[in-house]
Design an enzyme around this catalytic site. Sequence first.
Site, mmCIF file in Angstrom:
data_model
loop_
_atom_site.group_PDB
_atom_site.id
_atom_site.type_symbol
_atom_site.label_atom_id
_atom_site.label_comp_id
_atom_site.label_asym_id
_atom_site.label_seq_id
_atom_site.Cartn_x
_atom_site.Cartn_y
_atom_site.Cartn_z
ATOM 1 N N LYS A 155 31.578 47.030 37.536
ATOM 2 C CA LYS A 155 32.798 47.318 38.441
ATOM 3 C C LYS A 155 33.060 46.284 39.423
ATOM 4 O O LYS A 155 34.236 46.126 39.685
ATOM 5 C CB LYS A 155 32.428 48.315 39.527
ATOM 6 C CG LYS A 155 31.747 49.878 38.950
ATOM 7 C CD LYS A 155 31.281 50.686 39.901
ATOM 8 C CE LYS A 155 30.450 52.006 39.437
ATOM 9 N NZ LYS A 155 29.790 52.578 40.580
ATOM 10 N N GLY A 156 32.441 45.316 39.546
ATOM 11 C CA GLY A 156 32.392 44.153 40.422
ATOM 12 C C GLY A 156 33.867 43.372 40.176
ATOM 13 O O GLY A 156 34.279 42.668 41.106
ATOM 14 N N GLU A 189 34.448 37.957 34.845
ATOM 15 C CA GLU A 189 33.376 38.420 35.584
ATOM 16 C C GLU A 189 33.435 38.204 36.945
ATOM 17 O O GLU A 189 34.106 37.248 37.375
ATOM 18 C CB GLU A 189 32.380 37.827 35.106
ATOM 19 C CG GLU A 189 30.769 37.912 35.396
ATOM 20 C CD GLU A 189 30.229 39.401 35.577
ATOM 21 O OE1 GLU A 189 31.065 40.467 35.791
ATOM 22 O OE2 GLU A 189 29.111 39.577 35.008
ATOM 23 N N ASP A 190 32.686 38.949 37.667
ATOM 24 C CA ASP A 190 32.858 38.632 39.244
ATOM 25 C C ASP A 190 31.700 37.484 39.566
ATOM 26 O O ASP A 190 32.182 36.497 40.436
ATOM 27 C CB ASP A 190 32.492 39.827 40.086
ATOM 28 C CG ASP A 190 30.976 40.487 39.693
ATOM 29 O OD1 ASP A 190 30.355 40.002 38.597
ATOM 30 O OD2 ASP A 190 30.809 41.593 40.453
ATOM 31 N N ASP A 195 24.758 34.859 38.233
ATOM 32 C CA ASP A 195 23.721 34.574 38.733
ATOM 33 C C ASP A 195 22.491 34.162 37.984
ATOM 34 O O ASP A 195 22.568 32.936 37.485
ATOM 35 C CB ASP A 195 23.103 36.020 39.325
ATOM 36 C CG ASP A 195 22.205 35.871 40.497
ATOM 37 O OD1 ASP A 195 22.368 34.900 41.411
ATOM 38 O OD2 ASP A 195 21.264 36.897 40.507
ATOM 39 N N LYS A 237 26.651 31.148 40.779
ATOM 40 C CA LYS A 237 25.394 30.492 41.555
ATOM 41 C C LYS A 237 24.450 29.643 40.651
ATOM 42 O O LYS A 237 23.791 30.415 40.257
ATOM 43 C CB LYS A 237 24.665 31.635 42.155
ATOM 44 C CG LYS A 237 25.298 32.480 43.322
ATOM 45 C CD LYS A 237 24.300 33.474 43.763
ATOM 46 C CE LYS A 237 24.848 34.590 44.447
ATOM 47 N NZ LYS A 237 23.961 35.800 44.910
ATOM 48 N N PHE A 257 23.548 36.125 49.151
ATOM 49 C CA PHE A 257 24.035 37.449 48.702
ATOM 50 C C PHE A 257 25.323 37.560 49.147
ATOM 51 O O PHE A 257 25.530 37.856 50.459
ATOM 52 C CB PHE A 257 23.023 38.604 48.694
ATOM 53 C CG PHE A 257 23.329 39.609 48.101
ATOM 54 C CD1 PHE A 257 22.807 39.818 46.621
ATOM 55 C CD2 PHE A 257 24.159 40.750 48.550
ATOM 56 C CE1 PHE A 257 23.389 40.790 46.066
ATOM 57 C CE2 PHE A 257 24.496 42.006 47.710
ATOM 58 C CZ PHE A 257 24.326 41.840 46.356
ATOM 59 N N ASP A 287 29.610 44.475 45.774
ATOM 60 C CA ASP A 287 28.870 45.531 46.337
ATOM 61 C C ASP A 287 27.583 45.073 46.631
ATOM 62 O O ASP A 287 26.642 44.265 46.145
ATOM 63 C CB ASP A 287 28.666 46.706 45.513
ATOM 64 C CG ASP A 287 27.645 46.666 44.505
ATOM 65 O OD1 ASP A 287 27.675 45.839 43.534
ATOM 66 O OD2 ASP A 287 26.618 47.475 44.557
ATOM 67 N N ARG A 320 32.778 46.864 48.445
ATOM 68 C CA ARG A 320 33.497 46.619 47.535
ATOM 69 C C ARG A 320 34.953 46.276 48.062
ATOM 70 O O ARG A 320 35.785 45.320 47.345
ATOM 71 C CB ARG A 320 33.800 47.346 46.044
ATOM 72 C CG ARG A 320 32.259 47.724 45.376
ATOM 73 C CD ARG A 320 32.638 48.267 44.077
ATOM 74 N NE ARG A 320 31.296 48.592 43.688
ATOM 75 C CZ ARG A 320 30.579 47.839 42.689
ATOM 76 N NH1 ARG A 320 30.874 46.582 42.502
ATOM 77 N NH2 ARG A 320 29.383 48.418 42.192
HETATM 78 P P1 IMP Z 1 22.890 37.871 36.180
HETATM 79 O O1 IMP Z 1 22.742 38.748 34.788
HETATM 80 O O2 IMP Z 1 21.776 37.793 37.215
HETATM 81 O O3 IMP Z 1 24.044 36.717 36.074
HETATM 82 O O4 IMP Z 1 23.856 38.842 37.146
HETATM 83 C C1 IMP Z 1 25.073 38.882 37.333
HETATM 84 C C2 IMP Z 1 25.403 40.380 38.039
HETATM 85 O O5 IMP Z 1 24.613 40.513 39.353
HETATM 86 C C3 IMP Z 1 26.736 40.294 38.677
HETATM 87 O O6 IMP Z 1 27.785 40.598 37.808
HETATM 88 C C4 IMP Z 1 26.609 41.062 40.007
HETATM 89 O O7 IMP Z 1 26.820 42.445 39.754
HETATM 90 C C5 IMP Z 1 25.479 40.942 40.492
HETATM 91 N N1 IMP Z 1 25.095 40.008 41.260
HETATM 92 C C6 IMP Z 1 24.566 38.898 41.685
HETATM 93 N N2 IMP Z 1 24.790 38.148 42.685
HETATM 94 C C7 IMP Z 1 25.538 38.968 43.513
HETATM 95 C C8 IMP Z 1 25.940 38.786 44.800
HETATM 96 O O8 IMP Z 1 25.604 38.081 45.609
HETATM 97 N N3 IMP Z 1 26.540 39.852 45.352
HETATM 98 C C9 IMP Z 1 26.711 40.982 44.438
HETATM 99 N N4 IMP Z 1 26.464 41.038 43.090
HETATM 100 C C10 IMP Z 1 25.772 40.164 42.783
HETATM 101 MG MG MG Z 2 28.661 42.657 37.858
#
Ligand code: IMP
Ligand code: MG
Length: 188
Positions: A52-53, A107-108, A111, A139, A160, A167, A173
């Site tokens: 949803k992000g 993508e939002d 990470d 990040k 974060f 969220d 959100r």
């Molecule tokens: P990844 O698979 O670790 O790259 O995860 C990415 C997902 O983790 C994003 O699409 C977000 O939904 C969530 N996420 C990672 N960091 C944050 C943050 O700082 N705030 C909110 N959601 C986050």
């Molecule tokens: Mg996400």
Amino acid sequence: MKEVAMNQTEINENVERVMLSGEQIGKRVKEVAAQLNKLYEGRRPLVVCILKGSVIFFTDLIRHMDMPLEIDFMAVSSYGNGTKSGQLKVTKDLTTDISGRDVLIVEDIIDSGNTLYNLKKLLNSRSPASVNIVTLLDKPERREVPMEPEYTCFVIEDEFVVGYGMDYAEEFRNLPYIGVLKRSVYEK
Ligand code: IMP
Ligand code: MG
């Protein structure tokens, strides 16, 4: 009618500081859309919102894209956080056949990179003409797998963040800016 609701423009009490204002985000989104307009000139991309992000970023971004395009939605999460073999759970799949299509994933935030690493692999298995990724935030310090988005609006420190679609426990959100959450919110 002078009484405007202030709760969205004042800093939310759970937010430590505003990292990026709505205005800063809007300006950058427009710049990145201009790059995408060059890339996809004369083509008809399928722009995929990762729920949803990404929803607010997505709706702002596509309004600055000027080629004919189609949209679709997908909801995914990755299992096995902290492992390189983290698997993808697709909770809502695309309804569009992407074979031969130019796919743009919106993508939002990236990470660990696990979600997009696995998602890109899945979409590539469906024979698209191309797959590109545009992310609002990155990040890079947190990366566990190789994942370089083609387009990034902002590179941020390992903090974060919430707001502008993102969220914490499904809250925040709707904040019109990106803020750093107070530690007390997630440590209580
Ligand atoms: P990844 O698979 O670790 O790259 O995860 C990415 C997902 O983790 C994003 O699409 C977000 O939904 C969530 N996420 C990672 N960091 C944050 C943050 O700082 N705030 C909110 N959601 C986050
Ligand atoms: Mg996400």
